[in-house]
Design an enzyme around this catalytic site. Structure first.
Site, mmCIF file in Angstrom:
data_model
loop_
_atom_site.group_PDB
_atom_site.id
_atom_site.type_symbol
_atom_site.label_atom_id
_atom_site.label_comp_id
_atom_site.label_asym_id
_atom_site.label_seq_id
_atom_site.Cartn_x
_atom_site.Cartn_y
_atom_site.Cartn_z
ATOM 1 N N LEU A 3 13.547 5.446 -11.093
ATOM 2 C CA LEU A 3 14.111 4.317 -10.859
ATOM 3 C C LEU A 3 13.785 2.939 -11.913
ATOM 4 C CD1 LEU A 3 13.356 4.326 -7.098
ATOM 5 C CD2 LEU A 3 15.596 4.523 -7.933
ATOM 6 N N LYS A 59 3.042 -5.839 -4.921
ATOM 7 C CA LYS A 59 3.637 -6.079 -3.455
ATOM 8 C C LYS A 59 3.774 -7.588 -3.128
ATOM 9 C CE LYS A 59 3.662 -1.672 -2.459
ATOM 10 N NZ LYS A 59 4.816 -1.227 -2.431
ATOM 11 N N TYR A 77 -1.974 -3.693 -8.547
ATOM 12 C CA TYR A 77 -1.043 -2.931 -7.406
ATOM 13 C C TYR A 77 -0.748 -4.130 -6.356
ATOM 14 C CZ TYR A 77 -0.433 -0.951 -2.801
ATOM 15 O OH TYR A 77 -0.205 -0.888 -1.664
ATOM 16 N N SER A 81 6.257 11.726 -9.585
ATOM 17 C CA SER A 81 5.161 11.326 -10.157
ATOM 18 C C SER A 81 4.030 11.393 -9.501
ATOM 19 C CB SER A 81 5.280 9.847 -10.703
ATOM 20 O OG SER A 81 5.523 9.062 -9.744
ATOM 21 N N ASN A 87 -9.071 7.125 -3.734
ATOM 22 C CA ASN A 87 -9.678 5.769 -3.783
ATOM 23 C C ASN A 87 -9.675 5.291 -2.204
ATOM 24 O OD1 ASN A 87 -8.784 4.553 -6.404
ATOM 25 N ND2 ASN A 87 -6.994 5.506 -5.894
ATOM 26 N N ASN A 88 -9.041 6.025 -1.453
ATOM 27 C CA ASN A 88 -9.121 5.434 0.074
ATOM 28 C C ASN A 88 -10.216 6.264 0.817
ATOM 29 O OD1 ASN A 88 -5.825 5.234 -0.441
ATOM 30 N ND2 ASN A 88 -7.101 3.468 0.058
ATOM 31 N N GLY A 108 6.866 11.423 -1.259
ATOM 32 C CA GLY A 108 5.539 10.736 -0.982
ATOM 33 C C GLY A 108 4.739 10.991 0.692
ATOM 34 N N SER A 144 2.419 -4.324 2.093
ATOM 35 C CA SER A 144 1.201 -4.186 2.296
ATOM 36 C C SER A 144 0.306 -5.159 2.949
ATOM 37 C CB SER A 144 0.263 -3.502 0.822
ATOM 38 O OG SER A 144 -1.047 -3.343 1.303
ATOM 39 N N LYS A 159 0.498 3.468 -6.499
ATOM 40 C CA LYS A 159 -0.599 2.691 -5.419
ATOM 41 C C LYS A 159 -1.955 2.661 -5.571
ATOM 42 C CE LYS A 159 -0.438 6.655 -2.431
ATOM 43 N NZ LYS A 159 -0.325 7.205 -1.005
#
Ligand code: UD1
Length: 343
Positions: free
Chosen positions: A61, A156, A152, A36, A201-202, A12, A127, A87
């Site tokens: 996992l 965390k 999300y 993914s 999104n960011n 990632g 985060s 995320k």
């Protein structure tokens, strides 16, 4: 060769940069990824940049059996860095069960498999979202955590609570949880970087995709916040600085320098920039005006977030060294390289 380290989600965005940092520091890396939100190509790129092809295991996992099998194969590993997680904030609101299942089952399975195979060190990707809407700036690690506005973010927060209970219950496994502020930027080689699937999104990938002509214009979500120019302020951190924070955390765990079984550090620069400042800084780097429009606030956004960096500096012996221009320039170079490759 130094110790072996298992890196989940190592293909990632943050994972791949961290893997390169670890390889440069002679660690033997085993990547676990289910692709993914990444691809096998990343392994080729890691090899091209670092000269080493890490071991790779394609594992989901969410399955304990599969997790246990791969941890058993690599039971000589000394530590795990657990990045693997979904995320996307908006997607998590649409599909909360998928987020709770993926992000929490994977953590539980990693912890259990670590326990069964005596792999006693863990670095967890947390985060700044766990702070919710903090009342004091800069944010220190002892600020209360709050329920997040998204599933999300809540995964965390819950994950940190699981880690707290787990590390309180037995002394074998020690954990460092790193609370990332806003990671942006890309590797200096221009060969790896953030590659959001679908509409970003960011802010940073939205800016670079707009400049590259993939998005028509950037929507600035609100300019009526109580900040200097009315747009929200965030602490943007270069992904390579972030990767180096993981290296420091790893060294601290392996040297057994930790003073408690769960240590938590902010990973930010301590500087806040508004959305409009980010746009200006991007325009200065790219040399062209960016098409943008002020629109309504995005639900769940907070006015201001920036880190206190004191604890990371004094205890982790880490601080960010790359400035905003480095972050934006590398993001832009990466976006341009990506577009010319995809042509
Ligand atoms: C977001 C998530 C956070 C997650 C983090 C990293 C929300 C509410 N928070 O943080 O949980 O940990 O990403 O993935 O989604 N902006 C625009 N236009 C855009 C995109 C963003 O104006 O198209 C603004 C936002 O209003 C915000 C700033 O840019 O003020 C940064 O946004 P973003 O990059 O999404 O990060 P966060 O909201 O801080």
């Amino acid at each position: 060769m130094k110790d072996k380290v298992i890196v989940t989600g190592g293909c990632g965005y943050i994972g791949s940069h961290t893997v390169i940092t670890l390889i440069h520091h002679n660690y033997e890396v085993v990547i676990i990824d289910d692709f993914s939100n990444s691809s096998p190509q990343i392994l080729d790129r890691i090899e091209r940049i670092s000269g080493v092809r890490p071991h790779f295991e394609q594992v989901d996992l969410k399955s304990f059996e599969a997790t246990q099998a791969v941890f058993k194969t690599h039971k000589d590993a000394k530590a795990v860095i657990h990045f693997a997680a979904h995320k996307a904030v908006a997607e998590s609101i649409q599909n909360p069960l998928m987020y709770y299942q993926n992000n929490l089952f994977s953590l539980l399975n990693v912890l259990k498999a670590q326990q069964e195979n005596s792999i006693n060190h863990l670095i967890f990707s947390s985060s700044a979202t766990v702070y919710g809407n903090p009342s004091k700036m800069p944010i220190t690690e002892d600020a209360p955590t709050q329920r997040s506005s998204s599933p999300y973010g809540n995964t965390k927060k819950i994950a940190e609570e699981i880690l707290e209970d787990f590390t309180n219950s037995q002394s074998e496994i020690s954990v460092i949880s790193l609370r990332y502020f806003n990671p942006i930027g890309a590797h200096a080689s221009g060969q790896i970087g953030e590659f959001p699937s679908g509409i970003p999104n960011n802010l940073m990938p939205y800016i670079t995709q707009t400049a590259a002509g993939i998005r028509e214009k950037l929507m600035v979500f609100g300019n009526d916040y109580p900040t200097k120019d009315g747009t929200p302020i965030r602490d943007y951190i270069h992904v390579v600085d972030l990767a180096e924070a993981h290296l420091k955390a790893l060294e601290r765990l392996l040297d057994t320098s930790t003073t408690s079984p769960l240590e938590i550090f902010n990973v930010g620069t301590g500087n806040g920039f508004s959305v409009l400042e980010m746009i200006k800084a991007f325009e200065a780097v790219s040399g062209s005006p960016l098409n943008y429009e002020i629109t309504d606030r995005r639900p769940g956004d907070v006015p201001e977030m920036f880190a206190s960096t004191t604890l990371a500096k004094n205890v982790l012996k880490w601080e960010a060294s790359r400035n905003l221009k480095d972050m934006i320039q590398s993001s832009w170079t990466w976006e341009q390289n990506l577009r010319s490759e995809l042509k």
